[in-house]
Design an enzyme around this catalytic site. Structure first.
Site: not given
Ligand SMILES: [Zn+2]
Length: 653
Positions: A273-275, A278
């Site tokens: 889920m980092r994308a 960001v």
């Protein structure tokens, strides 16, 4: 103070400037990774940005730049009673050879134990707090340090733990890393922890290049005058950063745009889920930057362009970057559904649709070899990642750069024992054991143990080092039978993938026809080696002796350049030497003499025996004896895996 090159005067580099400005507005985006060749003004732009950041007010006596309005309660320099001062935000550079102590700070346990003082020397993470941390050539930094760096960037705090003592302090900074992909890629798991990525290249346009030179010369002739001319633009940018920061918290991210972000990230097949986070933060910063109070499609597109390229799921040998057409298509596909649920043919988000013409990458189906005209997204001959090439390592214990091949003394790895001599870090138990027998003689009466400097013991650690793996590959006619050569390149590719995972440097010498050629000088870029190997031409006679001498010369030069990195030479040949060093000499005898030279130099070697057919001369085995190295048959090296690799290569051809 000498004037720096103004940020506003930089020509081009729009993506880089935008990425930096958005991080300046919203530091939790997670930093910028700048990819590109040398000489593209990367550091000039970063320096220029640092000058635009708002000044910070700090507690003068605090080495950790605490804000007097909200000092860090865990700060080692607390309490904060002293006066406050205001100073410019700092730009801190992390040199590529930096140690862990330099980065996170060090606890001087020797002083703590012998003098009873608490001695913590802050590192660069604390110096960079509330400023910019610039890491040139971040790809050459040890993984362990990159990990510490990214942890601190993500948490806004640094932790130092040594021998059971720990210190924690605030470390919130704008992280900028640069790298030249030719010198080796950053591991994918580190890559995706940078918030944004931009590719930079020198301008191709003549007018732009001329303008770069014109401004550069004007700056060099009169730095102060030049800076003064650009001061109004720079001041306006600095004010805009401050204004965007002030409104950031009030920017709204409406639900349709949030869904667009989620759809976009899903279609790019990114991990975790980092994308999404960001892209969302970047879109919010972008809205604040352009003066809006709500995120719209423009903000999402700008954010996706900067945040997604390095996050596609990829193999080590995949080309990074993003396809503009793929991005546009994904943006169209991610168009939020109209409020009317009977939306008709417009809704393109059903999986059946993307199966037909969507940009969704084939997530690893292996059975689609005959599957029509979809362009393959990864190079064909890359070995199955599950395959491990047989480990070839250098005997003995070296002191090379940390890696994963041969045994080595290093600051990393596990502790073996205590020593009074050279070591890495304090060995606490060893130190106390050394002091214990002397307590009575030293007149100990209280609870504390009496230590002298001579009691101090250091830790001897053993980890793994990386090596230089130099391939000397016979590309002559006798090897060139189509099937044979694909088996050889398959095996070498497998070894290259292995070298990539072990952080080795690699080089490639080939020999065929009249002589040998250093096709790839030693480099950390395994990608470059793979590319050279794919372009390998074959045929002609077999100058084996010349090939070995070329390898020897390469290793001698490299020893001067990088003395502690131990080499491993892998000679791949069928041994059918046909070209002597001087006309009239015996080509096999010359090859064996050249091998003896390498043996005399103590080079660790492996001969990969490619001889085949009914009549075998056994020269590779003699070569292995002369070179004092191991003798491995090609089929032993990679067993059934080579056939798998060859099959993959053939099915793609
Ligand atoms: Zn403090």
């Amino acid at each position: 103070m000498t004037a720096g090159y103004p940020f506003s005067a930089v020509v081009g580099h729009e993506d880089l400037r935008l990425a930096l400005l958005l991080n300046a507005v919203h530091p939790t985006i997670g930093g910028v990774l700048v990819r590109g060749e040398k000489g593209t003004a990367k550091s000039t732009v970063v320096r220029g940005l640092a000058a635009l950041l708002p000044a910070v007010t700090v507690v003068d006596a605090c080495r950790f730049s605490c804000d007097p309005a909200a000092p860090d309660p865990a700060c080692p320099d607390a309490p904060h009673d002293g006066p406050a001062v205001t100073r410019p935000a700092r730009l801190v550079e992390l040199p590529v050879g930096a140690t862990e102590d330099r980065l996170v700070g060090s606890l001087d346990l020797e002083r703590a134990l012998t003098e009873g003082v608490r001695a913590y020397q802050p590192g660069l993470l604390s110096t960079a707090h509330r400023g910019v941390l610039y890491v040139d050539e971040v790809n050459l930094l040890h993984d362990h340090l990159v990990d510490l760096l990214l942890d601190a960037a993500a948490m806004g705090r640094a932790h130092v733990e040594r021998d059971g003592v720990s210190v924690s302090h605030a470390a919130s900074f704008l992280l900028v890393g640069t790298m030249n992909p030719e010198e080796g890629e950053l591991r994918p798991q580190l890559l995706d922890r940078f918030g944004l990525t931009v590719e930079v290249a020198a301008a191709r346009d003549v007018d732009a290049r001329a303008e770069v030179i014109r401004r550069r010369l004007a700056f060099e002739a009169d730095p102060a005058g030049f800076a003064a001319r650009w001061a109004p633009e720079d001041t306006a940018l600095a004010e805009r950063i401050a204004a965007a920061r002030a409104v950031l918290a009030a920017v709204r991210l409406p639900d349709p745009e949030l869904r667009r972000i989620a759809a976009l990230c899903a279609s790019f097949d990114v991990d975790g889920m980092r994308a999404d986070l960001v892209v969302a933060r970047t879109a919010v910063a972008h809205a604040a930057w352009r003066g809006g109070d709500e995120v719209d499609a423009r903000d999402v597109e700008a954010a996706a362009r900067l945040a997604l390229p390095h996050r596609r799921r990829r193999d080590p040998f995949d080309e990074p970057g993003i396809d503009e057409e793929q991005l546009q298509q994904a943006l169209r596909d991610a168009e939020p559904d109209p409020p009317d649920p009977d939306g008709g043919p417009g809704s393109g988000n059903r999986p059946e649709d993307s199966e037909v013409d969507g940009p969704v990458a084939d997530g690893g189906r292996q059975d689609s070899a005959g599957g029509g005209d979809q362009a393959p997204t990864r190079p064909a001959a890359v070995p199955d990642p599950a395959y491990r090439a047989r480990l070839l390592s250098v005997d003995g214990i070296g002191e090379g750069a940390p890696g994963r091949r041969s045994r080595a003394r290093s600051g990393f790895g596990r502790t073996l024992r205590a020593t009074q001599g050279h070591g890495h870090g304090l060995h606490l138990v060893g130190t106390l054991a050394a002091a214990a027998p002397h307590q009575l003689a030293r007149g100990r009466t209280g609870a504390g143990i009496l230590l002298r400097r001579t009691d101090v013991r250091r830790a001897v650690r053993e980890g793994k080092e990386s090596n230089l793996v130099l391939f000397a590959v016979d590309a002559s006619g006798s090897m060139a039978a189509r099937k044979r050569m694909s088996a050889v390149t398959g095996a070498v590719l497998a070894l290259l993938l292995d070298a990539y995972q072990r952080r080795d440097k690699v080089g490639l010498v080939t020999f065929r026809g009249d002589g040998a050629e250093l096709v790839l000088p030693p480099t950390s870029s395994v990608d470059a080696a793979v590319a050279r190997l794919r372009r390998l031409t074959t045929g002609g006679r077999t100058p084996l002796a010349d090939g070995l001498l070329r390898a020897h010369r390469t290793l001698v030069t490299e020893r001067l350049r990088d003395p502690r990195r131990r080499p491993l030479l892998v000679v791949v040949t069928d041994g059918r030497a046909t070209v002597p060093l001087r006309s009239g000499a015996d080509p096999v005898a010359d090859a064996l003499r050249a091998a003896g030279l390498l043996a005399a130099d103590g080079v660790a070697s492996v001969v990969v025996d490619c001889e085949h057919g009914p009549v075998r001369l056994g020269i590779p085995a003699r070569l292995a004896t002369a070179i004092a190295g191991a003798h491995v048959r090609l089929d032993e090296l990679s067993a059934d895996h080579v056939t798998g690799v060859v099959r993959a290569a053939r099915s793609a051809a």
